[in-house]
Design a protein around this motif. Structure first.
Motif, PDB file in Angstrom:
ATOM      1  N   PHE A  14       0.821  -1.201   0.000  1.00 32.77           N
ATOM      2  CA  PHE A  14       0.000   0.000   0.000  1.00 32.77           C
ATOM      3  C   PHE A  14       0.863   1.262   0.000  1.00 32.77           C
ATOM      4  O   PHE A  14       0.618   2.188  -0.770  1.00 32.77           O
ATOM      5  N   TYR A  15       1.870   1.308   0.866  1.00 25.80           N
ATOM      6  CA  TYR A  15       2.679   2.519   1.026  1.00 25.80           C
ATOM      7  C   TYR A  15       3.591   2.764  -0.175  1.00 25.80           C
ATOM      8  O   TYR A  15       3.790   3.903  -0.588  1.00 25.80           O
ATOM      9  N   GLY A  16       4.102   1.672  -0.764  1.00 27.42           N
ATOM     10  CA  GLY A  16       5.128   1.829  -1.780  1.00 27.42           C
ATOM     11  C   GLY A  16       4.675   1.704  -3.212  1.00 27.42           C
ATOM     12  O   GLY A  16       5.424   2.081  -4.117  1.00 27.42           O
ATOM     13  N   SER A  17       3.452   1.190  -3.465  1.00 29.68           N
ATOM     14  CA  SER A  17       3.065   1.050  -4.867  1.00 29.68           C
ATOM     15  C   SER A  17       1.591   1.317  -5.149  1.00 29.68           C
ATOM     16  O   SER A  17       1.258   1.918  -6.160  1.00 29.68           O
ATOM     17  N   ALA A  18       0.691   0.884  -4.277  1.00 32.82           N
ATOM     18  CA  ALA A  18      -0.737   0.957  -4.591  1.00 32.82           C
ATOM     19  C   ALA A  18      -1.370   2.312  -4.283  1.00 32.82           C
ATOM     20  O   ALA A  18      -2.496   2.573  -4.702  1.00 32.82           O
ATOM     21  N   THR A  19      -0.665   3.181  -3.564  1.00 35.60           N
ATOM     22  CA  THR A  19      -1.186   4.507  -3.228  1.00 35.60           C
ATOM     23  C   THR A  19      -0.081   5.547  -3.420  1.00 35.60           C
ATOM     24  O   THR A  19       1.069   5.210  -3.686  1.00 35.60           O
TER      25      THR A  19
END
Length: 529
Positions: A176-181
């Protein structure tokens, strides 16, 4: 803090999966080799200009990582203007960028990031841990609520060290922190506090390879090389993104040499591009399924409340015909809103085209003569897909009216839950099956207009499951339920067809795994003359 296990990031050289297991996350420490050490600057510095023909109207919201949607479009700009703690890059889905390394505690509750020394924003200010904490705190884009409920606090032990503490183990934190947002993309705290959110979008300052020069709404965005960029000095001096919504106009400009790179050329025009001497056709495969969302399916008074009606709509779509006509057969017919390249992807039965069966199901559901389905909302840049699907639906009696909306407004109204009836959806955002379901299917999702309690319960269960096999089984079950109930009707997984002219050296398509656009921009070159 419990001990961490480390591994050189080069152990994952392919970067062809958009998710990582908890073991991967616990084991990984990023040394910066794949991201690339600063290159020796060319004596002449960046030179020349490349011009893009953009298929959508650029929105100022896409200059600010805090407003990142669950779609790929904002990253077209972010990869030039901004930089992130970690982000998808060539060779690695979670490449260290502003962070030179990270580690996770054995209990899965703590993640530590060490910032790269000497990184600067475009105004010369250093990138600090306070900027990282500030950027996470002001993030309000896709999956904001989900992250807020799972992150207990963000600590700054020193200017180069950021520590995230979670309320409970969360195997998808880095995904979540590094790619999806956009939560891991970093803006300058002092500057944003000085000019405010609106002022920032008018004159953004980032830490990326290119700095903002000018923006004329509906016309163009101009960027210039930032020679202080840590990874390498960009080769091209100036990037110009021209807004050209009409495909035929984009192609004509490319053929005349007025632009160098075009996005989204389809059908007969793609054939024409492919056969034109000096031009190159380049399809790429972002994680970008398209699907129909029946947003009234939770309303007992709506025809879409009946799963047979949703099944009928799916059976009415001639996916193979649409694929051949619009994307030369390049798109994939996976039958899912989760990309087949994502970790935890579950392959549903192949979608079929059976209009007679569709009419039968509609009759069984009480609609022997079909019904008026109201408006069919879509991103205007894909209205031709909508027209084809609407023709298919009309042939079985589902009558609807196309409502194409310019992309920025479409995303805004979609996320604000302003649509009814049918929405033609699509997303090319990075992540895994869980991140895709979080945004579009489960309760609280940015684009979820309703949800099913049993699916929500299963989603909460998998989110804290540390055993990879058990988690995979749960996510398989969720995707199976989504398919059986036809919560959505998949259309295709888009092949994004682009083109470029003879001046371009390294064009940047496909360098970043599963990225729709050109990038990294600092790697793009102009051919020597």
């Amino acid at each position: 803090m419990s001990s961490s296990v480390h591994r050189d990031e080069r152990a994952n050289p392919t970067g062809d999966r958009s998710g990582m297991t908890r073991r991967d996350l616990l084991a990984v420490t990023a040394l910066g080799a794949v991201a690339g050490a600063p290159a020796i600057a060319r004596a002449a510095g960046p030179q020349g200009q490349l011009t893009w023909g953009i298929h959508v109207s650029l929105a100022p919201a896409w200059f600010d990582p805090a407003e990142t949607s669950g779609l790929i479009t904002p990253y077209m700009v972010l990869y030039a203007l901004q930089d992130a703690i970690v982000k998808p890059m060539p060779g690695n889905v979670l490449t260290p960028s502003l962070a030179e390394s990270w580690s996770a505690s054995e209990d899965g509750l703590t993640y530590d990031f060490v910032l790269r020394e000497g990184t600067k924003f475009h105004n010369g200010d250093p990138v600090t841990a306070e900027d990282v904490k500030f950027s996470f705190g002001r993030y309000r884009g896709v999956s904001h609520d989900l992250m807020a409920t799972r992150v207990a606090q963000v600590e700054v032990p020193d200017p180069r060290h950021v520590r995230f503490k979670l309320k409970e183990p969360w195997p998808d934190f880095l995904t979540f922190y590094g790619s999806a947002t956009g939560a891991g993309w970093v803006v300058p705290k002092k500057y944003v506090e000085k000019v405010g959110d609106d002022g920032y979008k008018k004159a953004p300052i980032g830490a990326g390879a290119y700095k903002f020069v000018s923006f004329t709404p509906g016309v163009e965005l101009v960027l210039e090389a930032f020679e202080g960029y840590w990874r390498k000095t960009p080769s091209v001096k100036r990037l110009v993104f021209k807004v050209i919504p009409e495909e035929a106009t984009r192609l004509a400009a490319l053929k005349r040499g007025e632009i160098d790179i075009v996005y989204s050329i389809r059908g007969e025009l793609a054939d024409e591009l492919r056969s034109t001497p000096g031009l190159t056709l380049k399809p790429v495969y972002p994680p970008a399924p398209f699907w129909l969302s029946f947003v009234d399916q939770w309303n007992p008074k709506s025809p879409w409340y009946d799963a047979r009606v949703r099944q009928a709509a799916s059976l009415a779509i001639d996916r193979k015909g649409i694929n051949q006509a619009l994307t030369l057969g390049y798109s994939k017919l996976t039958g899912s809103l989760v990309p087949d390249s994502f970790e935890f992807f579950w392959q549903p039965p192949a979608p079929v085209y059976e209009p007679a069966k569709a009419r039968q199901l509609l009759a069984e559901a009480g609609h022997p003569n079909g019904f008026d389905a109201g408006e069919y909302y879509c991103d205007a840049s894909y209205s031709n897909v909508g027209e084809a699907v609407l023709n298919n639906l009309g042939e079985v009696g589902i009558r609807a009216r196309l409502r194409p909306i310019e992309r920025a407004a479409f995303l805004k109204e979609w996320g604000e839950k302003k649509f009814k009836n049918i929405i033609q959806c699509g997303s090319g955002a990075f992540g895994n099956a869980a991140t895709r379901l979080a945004a579009f299917v489960v309760k609280g999702g940015t684009y979820a207009y309703g949800s099913y309690p049993d699916i929500d319960e299963l989603f909460d269960k998998q989110a804290i499951e540390l055993d990879h096999a058990r988690r995979a089984a749960t996510l398989d079950k969720i995707q199976q339920l989504v398919d059986e109930r036809k919560v959505a009707a998949a259309i295709w997984q888009l092949a994004f067809i682009n083109g470029y002219g003879p001046r371009v050296g390294e064009v940047g398509f496909g360098l970043i795994p599963a990225f729709a656009y050109t990038g990294p921009y600092e790697d793009i070159t102009i051919k020597a003359t």
